[in-house]
Motif scaffolding. Sequence first.
Motif, PDB file in Angstrom:
ATOM      1  N   LEU A 112       0.851  -1.193   0.000  1.00 55.07           N
ATOM      2  CA  LEU A 112       0.000   0.000   0.000  1.00 55.07           C
ATOM      3  C   LEU A 112       0.882   1.236   0.000  1.00 55.07           C
ATOM      4  O   LEU A 112       1.973   1.225   0.575  1.00 55.07           O
ATOM      5  N   ILE A 113       0.393   2.291  -0.636  1.00 52.13           N
ATOM      6  CA  ILE A 113       1.066   3.585  -0.556  1.00 52.13           C
ATOM      7  C   ILE A 113       0.109   4.585   0.076  1.00 52.13           C
ATOM      8  O   ILE A 113      -1.102   4.505  -0.105  1.00 52.13           O
ATOM      9  N   VAL A 114       0.662   5.505   0.833  1.00 47.25           N
ATOM     10  CA  VAL A 114      -0.092   6.625   1.382  1.00 47.25           C
ATOM     11  C   VAL A 114       0.371   7.864   0.629  1.00 47.25           C
ATOM     12  O   VAL A 114       1.573   8.109   0.486  1.00 47.25           O
ATOM     13  N   VAL A 115      -0.598   8.615   0.129  1.00 43.35           N
ATOM     14  CA  VAL A 115      -0.327   9.749  -0.752  1.00 43.35           C
ATOM     15  C   VAL A 115      -0.788  11.045  -0.088  1.00 43.35           C
ATOM     16  O   VAL A 115      -1.894  11.121   0.450  1.00 43.35           O
ATOM     17  N   ASP A 116       0.063  12.048  -0.135  1.00 38.25           N
ATOM     18  CA  ASP A 116      -0.287  13.396   0.317  1.00 38.25           C
ATOM     19  C   ASP A 116      -1.076  14.063  -0.805  1.00 38.25           C
ATOM     20  O   ASP A 116      -0.541  14.302  -1.886  1.00 38.25           O
ATOM     21  N   ALA A 117      -2.346  14.333  -0.560  1.00 39.28           N
ATOM     22  CA  ALA A 117      -3.216  14.909  -1.593  1.00 39.28           C
ATOM     23  C   ALA A 117      -3.250  16.431  -1.543  1.00 39.28           C
ATOM     24  O   ALA A 117      -4.053  17.050  -2.237  1.00 39.28           O
ATOM     25  N   THR A 118      -2.361  17.037  -0.758  1.00 40.03           N
ATOM     26  CA  THR A 118      -2.353  18.494  -0.647  1.00 40.03           C
ATOM     27  C   THR A 118      -1.304  19.149  -1.532  1.00 40.03           C
ATOM     28  O   THR A 118      -1.349  20.350  -1.746  1.00 40.03           O
ATOM     29  N   LYS A 119      -0.349  18.372  -2.063  1.00 43.63           N
ATOM     30  CA  LYS A 119       0.719  18.918  -2.901  1.00 43.63           C
ATOM     31  C   LYS A 119       0.483  18.558  -4.367  1.00 43.63           C
ATOM     32  O   LYS A 119      -0.213  17.594  -4.663  1.00 43.63           O
ATOM     33  N   ASN A 120       1.081  19.314  -5.267  1.00 39.86           N
ATOM     34  CA  ASN A 120       1.053  19.036  -6.713  1.00 39.86           C
ATOM     35  C   ASN A 120      -0.353  18.762  -7.231  1.00 39.86           C
ATOM     36  O   ASN A 120      -0.558  17.868  -8.055  1.00 39.86           O
ATOM     37  N   LYS A 121      -1.320  19.519  -6.770  1.00 44.53           N
ATOM     38  CA  LYS A 121      -2.711  19.257  -7.144  1.00 44.53           C
ATOM     39  C   LYS A 121      -2.949  19.328  -8.642  1.00 44.53           C
ATOM     40  O   LYS A 121      -3.851  18.677  -9.153  1.00 44.53           O
ATOM     41  N   ASP A 122      -2.122  20.092  -9.362  1.00 46.48           N
ATOM     42  CA  ASP A 122      -2.297  20.189 -10.813  1.00 46.48           C
ATOM     43  C   ASP A 122      -1.884  18.906 -11.534  1.00 46.48           C
ATOM     44  O   ASP A 122      -2.391  18.604 -12.610  1.00 46.48           O
ATOM     45  N   LYS A 123      -0.999  18.109 -10.943  1.00 44.59           N
ATOM     46  CA  LYS A 123      -0.548  16.868 -11.566  1.00 44.59           C
ATOM     47  C   LYS A 123      -1.187  15.629 -10.939  1.00 44.59           C
ATOM     48  O   LYS A 123      -1.334  14.610 -11.592  1.00 44.59           O
ATOM     49  N   LEU A 124      -1.546  15.710  -9.680  1.00 41.90           N
ATOM     50  CA  LEU A 124      -2.093  14.578  -8.932  1.00 41.90           C
ATOM     51  C   LEU A 124      -3.495  14.228  -9.430  1.00 41.90           C
ATOM     52  O   LEU A 124      -4.359  15.088  -9.535  1.00 41.90           O
ATOM     53  N   GLN A 125      -3.702  12.957  -9.760  1.00 47.43           N
ATOM     54  CA  GLN A 125      -5.029  12.485 -10.178  1.00 47.43           C
ATOM     55  C   GLN A 125      -5.433  11.352  -9.239  1.00 47.43           C
ATOM     56  O   GLN A 125      -4.916  10.232  -9.343  1.00 47.43           O
ATOM     57  N   VAL A 126      -6.320  11.661  -8.306  1.00 47.05           N
ATOM     58  CA  VAL A 126      -6.841  10.669  -7.365  1.00 47.05           C
ATOM     59  C   VAL A 126      -8.337  10.922  -7.205  1.00 47.05           C
ATOM     60  O   VAL A 126      -8.801  12.038  -7.425  1.00 47.05           O
ATOM     61  N   PRO A 127      -9.098   9.907  -6.813  1.00 47.10           N
ATOM     62  CA  PRO A 127     -10.520  10.146  -6.546  1.00 47.10           C
ATOM     63  C   PRO A 127     -10.655  10.980  -5.259  1.00 47.10           C
ATOM     64  O   PRO A 127     -10.475  10.477  -4.156  1.00 47.10           O
ATOM     65  N   ARG A 128     -10.918  12.260  -5.418  1.00 46.86           N
ATOM     66  CA  ARG A 128     -10.924  13.213  -4.298  1.00 46.86           C
ATOM     67  C   ARG A 128     -11.937  12.872  -3.202  1.00 46.86           C
ATOM     68  O   ARG A 128     -11.750  13.224  -2.056  1.00 46.86           O
ATOM     69  N   GLU A 129     -13.001  12.168  -3.564  1.00 47.84           N
ATOM     70  CA  GLU A 129     -14.019  11.846  -2.558  1.00 47.84           C
ATOM     71  C   GLU A 129     -13.507  10.857  -1.504  1.00 47.84           C
ATOM     72  O   GLU A 129     -14.137  10.675  -0.464  1.00 47.84           O
ATOM     73  N   TYR A 130     -12.343  10.238  -1.748  1.00 46.41           N
ATOM     74  CA  TYR A 130     -11.777   9.287  -0.786  1.00 46.41           C
ATOM     75  C   TYR A 130     -10.599   9.865  -0.014  1.00 46.41           C
ATOM     76  O   TYR A 130      -9.960   9.163   0.761  1.00 46.41           O
ATOM     77  N   VAL A 131     -10.312  11.141  -0.222  1.00 49.99           N
ATOM     78  CA  VAL A 131      -9.235  11.808   0.507  1.00 49.99           C
ATOM     79  C   VAL A 131      -9.728  12.132   1.912  1.00 49.99           C
ATOM     80  O   VAL A 131     -10.802  12.716   2.086  1.00 49.99           O
ATOM     81  N   ILE A 132      -8.955  11.718   2.899  1.00 48.79           N
ATOM     82  CA  ILE A 132      -9.292  11.978   4.306  1.00 48.79           C
ATOM     83  C   ILE A 132      -8.098  12.660   4.958  1.00 48.79           C
ATOM     84  O   ILE A 132      -6.967  12.147   4.898  1.00 48.79           O
ATOM     85  N   ASP A 133      -8.359  13.782   5.598  1.00 50.58           N
ATOM     86  CA  ASP A 133      -7.301  14.550   6.267  1.00 50.58           C
ATOM     87  C   ASP A 133      -6.109  14.820   5.351  1.00 50.58           C
ATOM     88  O   ASP A 133      -4.951  14.742   5.772  1.00 50.58           O
ATOM     89  N   GLY A 134      -6.378  15.101   4.095  1.00 47.23           N
ATOM     90  CA  GLY A 134      -5.329  15.475   3.160  1.00 47.23           C
ATOM     91  C   GLY A 134      -4.514  14.320   2.599  1.00 47.23           C
ATOM     92  O   GLY A 134      -3.508  14.547   1.934  1.00 47.23           O
ATOM     93  N   GLN A 135      -4.932  13.089   2.876  1.00 44.68           N
ATOM     94  CA  GLN A 135      -4.199  11.965   2.305  1.00 44.68           C
ATOM     95  C   GLN A 135      -5.131  10.839   1.888  1.00 44.68           C
ATOM     96  O   GLN A 135      -6.286  10.793   2.289  1.00 44.68           O
ATOM     97  N   ILE A 136      -4.593   9.951   1.051  1.00 43.84           N
ATOM     98  CA  ILE A 136      -5.357   8.821   0.540  1.00 43.84           C
ATOM     99  C   ILE A 136      -4.402   7.634   0.438  1.00 43.84           C
ATOM    100  O   ILE A 136      -3.217   7.812   0.139  1.00 43.84           O
ATOM    101  N   ALA A 137      -4.909   6.441   0.703  1.00 41.42           N
ATOM    102  CA  ALA A 137      -4.103   5.227   0.612  1.00 41.42           C
ATOM    103  C   ALA A 137      -4.602   4.375  -0.548  1.00 41.42           C
ATOM    104  O   ALA A 137      -5.799   4.332  -0.831  1.00 41.42           O
TER     105      ALA A 137
END
Length: 136
Positions: A31-56
């Motif tokens: 598993l990887i844990v991803v910081d969803a607060t940085k590089n928002k212009d390049k990061l592609q993740v399902p935002r509805e599953y981001v919790i406290d700024g991160q997603i696994a």
Amino acid sequence: MKLNAEGLPSLKPYFLRAFYEWCCDNNYTPLIVVDATKNKDKLQVPREYVIDGQIAFSLDPEAVKDLEMENDHVSFDATFHGVGEHVYVPFKNIKIIFADELKQGLPMEIEETPPKAKPQEKPAPRKKTIFTEVTD
């Protein structure tokens, strides 16, 4: 390929791939844990599953399709509650990779280059003591 301050390629992608292979070889779920607060212009993740700024994400070969682990990003296709998504994570966003069953892993916030040693201070010169013979 991005180079560090010394002009060498980053070790992080190599460590990530090695840990991933180790997990797969030993039947652990990577598993990887991803910081969803940085590089928002390049990061592609399902935002509805981001919790406290991160997603696994599970990188288990049965959970993802078309996994790419390049020197600057990780990308794959996966299904989230029946909806197919393409995930693209710049390497800077990956905080840790770990084996789910062991809850142990490898932080990706690894120091790229060892800190330079401070030059040692020269000891203060010793004062010379001159002994004189006292005679009566």
